[in-house]
Design an enzyme around this catalytic site. Structure first.
Site, PDB file in Angstrom:
ATOM      1  N   HIS A  70       0.835  -1.200   0.000  1.00  0.00           N
ATOM      2  CA  HIS A  70       0.000   0.000   0.000  1.00  0.00           C
ATOM      3  C   HIS A  70       0.877   1.261   0.000  1.00  0.00           C
ATOM      4  O   HIS A  70       1.970   1.247  -0.529  1.00  0.00           O
ATOM      5  CB  HIS A  70      -0.990  -0.051   1.158  1.00  0.00           C
ATOM      6  CG  HIS A  70      -1.741  -1.344   1.204  1.00  0.00           C
ATOM      7  ND1 HIS A  70      -2.796  -1.617   0.357  1.00  0.00           N
ATOM      8  CD2 HIS A  70      -1.551  -2.464   1.954  1.00  0.00           C
ATOM      9  CE1 HIS A  70      -3.250  -2.836   0.598  1.00  0.00           C
ATOM     10  NE2 HIS A  70      -2.499  -3.381   1.559  1.00  0.00           N
ATOM     11  N   GLU A  85      -2.581   0.354   7.758  1.00  0.00           N
ATOM     12  CA  GLU A  85      -1.683  -0.709   7.317  1.00  0.00           C
ATOM     13  C   GLU A  85      -0.448  -0.151   6.636  1.00  0.00           C
ATOM     14  O   GLU A  85       0.675  -0.624   6.857  1.00  0.00           O
ATOM     15  CB  GLU A  85      -2.425  -1.660   6.361  1.00  0.00           C
ATOM     16  CG  GLU A  85      -1.550  -2.778   5.814  1.00  0.00           C
ATOM     17  CD  GLU A  85      -2.290  -3.713   4.877  1.00  0.00           C
ATOM     18  OE1 GLU A  85      -1.669  -4.703   4.431  1.00  0.00           O
ATOM     19  OE2 GLU A  85      -3.473  -3.457   4.576  1.00  0.00           O
ATOM     20  N   HIS A 140       2.533  -7.170   4.519  1.00  0.00           N
ATOM     21  CA  HIS A 140       1.186  -6.644   4.752  1.00  0.00           C
ATOM     22  C   HIS A 140       0.741  -7.014   6.158  1.00  0.00           C
ATOM     23  O   HIS A 140       1.388  -7.809   6.842  1.00  0.00           O
ATOM     24  CB  HIS A 140       0.199  -7.239   3.728  1.00  0.00           C
ATOM     25  CG  HIS A 140       0.489  -6.840   2.317  1.00  0.00           C
ATOM     26  ND1 HIS A 140      -0.272  -5.924   1.629  1.00  0.00           N
ATOM     27  CD2 HIS A 140       1.470  -7.229   1.462  1.00  0.00           C
ATOM     28  CE1 HIS A 140       0.221  -5.764   0.418  1.00  0.00           C
ATOM     29  NE2 HIS A 140       1.284  -6.556   0.287  1.00  0.00           N
ATOM     30  N   GLU A 200       1.588 -11.789   5.780  1.00  0.00           N
ATOM     31  CA  GLU A 200       0.554 -11.077   6.546  1.00  0.00           C
ATOM     32  C   GLU A 200       0.983 -11.165   8.005  1.00  0.00           C
ATOM     33  O   GLU A 200       0.846 -12.199   8.655  1.00  0.00           O
ATOM     34  CB  GLU A 200      -0.820 -11.713   6.333  1.00  0.00           C
ATOM     35  CG  GLU A 200      -1.364 -11.590   4.912  1.00  0.00           C
ATOM     36  CD  GLU A 200      -1.912 -10.199   4.600  1.00  0.00           C
ATOM     37  OE1 GLU A 200      -1.926  -9.341   5.503  1.00  0.00           O
ATOM     38  OE2 GLU A 200      -2.326  -9.972   3.446  1.00  0.00           O
TER      39      GLU A 200
END
Length: 382
Positions: free
Chosen positions: A162, A177, A230, A337
């Site tokens: 992101h 995030e 992430h 993640e």
């Protein structure tokens, strides 16, 4: 498709400078269809029976002479710009413009690209060393040693997900995030650099980076590993833990939903992968995807095993999903993640520097475990 034999000429002697026209000329001379075959009957020896020539600082040999010296048949795929060389017990797959080849399904880096030069396909001379090592290992002596060995993990691209106008997931307390993964990536970069690894970040501040540019950077920098970082989110507030993903079309419902969420930034990009690179990128990825997936799973296993050693960190396992950010990578690529930002307790932990240090150490040790095993086994070939 029909195949034709040609024992005399591979290309026209005419000189055309435009690369696009060169490729059309090659396809036209090879055959009227997409695939052609060539063979010249001579026996290979411990010395390449072909005249080399210089392109820039590297030595090359023509495809025609290479095939003659090794008694190889060639197939040319004019649509994919791919070349396959083969004989009994040996198959070589390569692509115009790529420095990656598969020799008997094993990935090799030539460090110089396969080119079209003076209307002929030119192969890096180092490919001969690699072929001799396969067909005559008992008598093979390398032309020049590769410092430190061929199978080494020296450069890693870390990709904080992101950024900029794409905040990613947001915690109940407003933690974004894009910010937390940047902190994790910077801290992991420091850990790996202390282990002697060169690390490149796809972004080092709060900026938007297109998904395709992330792996494109890794390819340009010839990275050995690509790791996208992430944090997760779920409608179930109690969901927590650490997950690892590799690129796969086979997904369960949870992985499919996560892939949709992580791929949603495609709508923000406003730009597409350059048309001039799309065909080549797809071709190269097609050549190496099977081995890269296998190595990505082994990398994920090493990181997962390291995370398992931390009692208070839950490992939710390794899964396959179709993440766009992993597509097109010319090296093993995984997506981490690091926790569930939607879980208020876990999001608070992710904000804590001490917690992140433990998390980064677990990930870093897993990467180093993979590196040690990869180098010890020469790319898992032993």
């Amino acid at each position: 498709m029909d195949k034709k034999r040609n024992n005399d000429h591979f290309f026209s002697p005419s000189r055309i400078n435009l690369s696009a026209i060169k490729l059309i000329l090659i396809a036209a001379i090879l055959s009227g269809c997409a695939t052609t075959a060539y063979r010249k009957e001579t026996k290979p020896s411990a010395t390449l029976e072909a005249k080399s020539f210089q392109i820039g600082k590297a030595k090359y040999v023509s495809l025609k002479d290479f095939c003659r010296s090794f008694d190889l048949v060639w197939d040319w795929d004019s649509l994919g710009k791919k070349i396959t060389l083969y004989r009994e017990g040996l198959r070589i797959d390569m692509a115009i413009g790529s420095d990656l080849v598969l020799i008997n399904s094993k990935k090799n880096n030539l460090y110089e690209t396969v080119k079209v030069f003076n209307n002929e396909v030119a192969l890096p001379l180092v490919l001969a060393d690699k072929v001799f090592a396969v067909i005559s290992p008992a008598v093979y002596t390398p032309r020049r040693p590769v410092a430190g060995g061929t199978y080494r993990i020296k450069r890693i691209v870390l990709d904080p997900g992101h950024g900029g106008r794409d905040p990613g997931a947001i915690s109940p307390e407003g933690l974004r995030e894009k910010n937390i993964v940047l902190e994790i990536a910077k801290e992991l970069k420091g850990y790996l650099e202390r282990q002697g690894i060169e690390v490149i970040l796809t972004r080092s501040d709060d900026r938007f980076v297109s998904l395709w540019r992330r792996t494109h950077l890794a390819n340009l920098k010839k990275a050995d590993l690509f790791i996208s970082i992430h944090v997760n989110s779920s409608r179930h507030e109690e969901a927590k833990g650490f997950e690892l993903y590799y690129l796969s079309e086979k997904m369960n419902d949870s992985a499919r939903a996560l892939a949709r969420a992580e791929n949603s930034s495609l709508e923000l990009e406003g730009e597409k992968f350059p048309n001039t690179n799309t065909a080549l990128a797809a071709t190269v990825w097609d050549l190496v995807q099977t081995e890269n997936r296998s190595e990505a799973i082994q990398l994920s296993n090493c990181i997962g095993n390291s995370v398992d050693k931390v009692d208070w960190m839950r490992n939710r396992g390794i899964k396959g999903a179709l993440f766009y950010v992993l597509k097109g990578a010319n090296m093993p690529a995984i997506l981490v993640e690091a926790g569930f930002i939607s879980n208020i307790n876990e999001s608070r932990k992710l904000k804590n520097h001490s917690y992140r240090q433990e998390l980064v150490k677990a990930i870093g040790e897993g990467i180093m475990d993979f590196k040690d095993e990869y180098e010890r086994t020469d790319g898992f070939t032993q």
